[in-house]
Write a protein that holds these residues in place. Structure first.
Motif, PDB file in Angstrom:
ATOM      1  N   HIS A  75      -8.906  13.550   3.142  1.00 21.21           N
ATOM      2  CA  HIS A  75      -9.177  12.121   2.273  1.00 21.21           C
ATOM      3  C   HIS A  75      -7.689  11.932   2.078  1.00 21.21           C
ATOM      4  N   ALA A  76      -7.337  10.399   2.426  1.00 21.41           N
ATOM      5  CA  ALA A  76      -6.060   9.885   2.140  1.00 21.41           C
ATOM      6  C   ALA A  76      -6.228   8.874   1.054  1.00 21.41           C
ATOM      7  N   PHE A  77      -5.635   9.276  -0.158  1.00 25.06           N
ATOM      8  CA  PHE A  77      -5.864   8.483  -1.449  1.00 25.06           C
ATOM      9  C   PHE A  77      -4.822   7.427  -1.432  1.00 25.06           C
ATOM     10  N   LEU A  78      -5.158   6.153  -1.130  1.00 20.50           N
ATOM     11  CA  LEU A  78      -4.113   4.877  -1.029  1.00 20.50           C
ATOM     12  C   LEU A  78      -4.179   4.235  -2.368  1.00 20.50           C
ATOM     13  N   LEU A  79      -3.008   3.785  -2.771  1.00 22.16           N
ATOM     14  CA  LEU A  79      -2.905   2.984  -3.787  1.00 22.16           C
ATOM     15  C   LEU A  79      -2.680   1.390  -3.414  1.00 22.16           C
ATOM     16  N   VAL A  97       1.027  -1.103   0.004  1.00 23.99           N
ATOM     17  CA  VAL A  97       0.066   0.049  -0.043  1.00 23.99           C
ATOM     18  C   VAL A  97       0.906   1.238   0.071  1.00 23.99           C
ATOM     19  N   THR A  98       0.658   2.299  -1.050  1.00 26.88           N
ATOM     20  CA  THR A  98       1.364   3.520  -0.652  1.00 26.88           C
ATOM     21  C   THR A  98       0.208   4.609  -0.830  1.00 26.88           C
ATOM     22  N   VAL A  99       0.514   5.664  -0.172  1.00 23.74           N
ATOM     23  CA  VAL A  99       0.070   7.059  -0.138  1.00 23.74           C
ATOM     24  C   VAL A  99       0.135   7.675  -1.624  1.00 23.74           C
ATOM     25  N   SER A 100      -0.941   7.963  -2.367  1.00 26.74           N
ATOM     26  CA  SER A 100      -0.646   8.508  -3.488  1.00 26.74           C
ATOM     27  C   SER A 100      -1.381  10.185  -3.289  1.00 26.74           C
ATOM     28  N   ASN A 101      -1.929  10.102  -2.455  1.00 27.93           N
ATOM     29  CA  ASN A 101      -2.156  11.914  -2.206  1.00 27.93           C
ATOM     30  C   ASN A 101      -3.215  11.917  -0.990  1.00 27.93           C
TER      31      ASN A 101
END
Length: 131
Positions: free
Chosen positions: A102-106, A87-91
């Protein structure tokens, strides 16, 4: 003269690189969301649930139901695209109207597919929690 100027410039550059900058609230919220999902991937369902805002005040029956739902969600993730590798944070974006991040996770699946999810985050007692 020129040599001392270059040495001074190099020193200033090194000093600037070694100074730690404080993380922004967006970075902290994103890191927290990622950590909760990392706990989910590690099958630590209690730790994932503890990342939910107000999880400590849930009635025991409801808490048990949520843990079952979390386990089912993890099983669904494992059955999709051979499971989640990382899992990574994209934005991360702040929402003024709802007063939350709002945490956008990939989700990086093992078959190279990526899926972006949005995790709403709120601050409770100085810590970022999932809403």
């Amino acid at each position: 003269m020129m040599r001392s100027f270059l040495v001074g410039l190099l020193f200033l550059t090194l000093c600037a690189c070694t100074q730690k900058k404080e993380p922004t609230q967006e970075e902290l919220a994103g890191q927290a969301a990622k950590e909760y999902y990392d706990r989910l991937l590690a099958n630590d369902y209690e730790a994932f649930l503890s990342g939910k805002a107000d999880a400590d005040s849930l009635p025991q029956d409801y808490r048990s139901q949520l843990l079952t739902a979390i386990q089912q969600y993890k099983q669904e993730l494992e059955q999709t695209h051979e499971g989640v590798a990382s899992v990574t944070v994209s934005n991360v974006r702040y929402d003024d109207t709802q007063q939350l991040m709002h945490a956008f996770l990939l989700l990086h699946f093992k078959d190279s597919v990526k899926e972006e999810i949005i995790v709403p985050m709120v601050q409770r007692n100085g810590a970022w929690k999932m809403r």
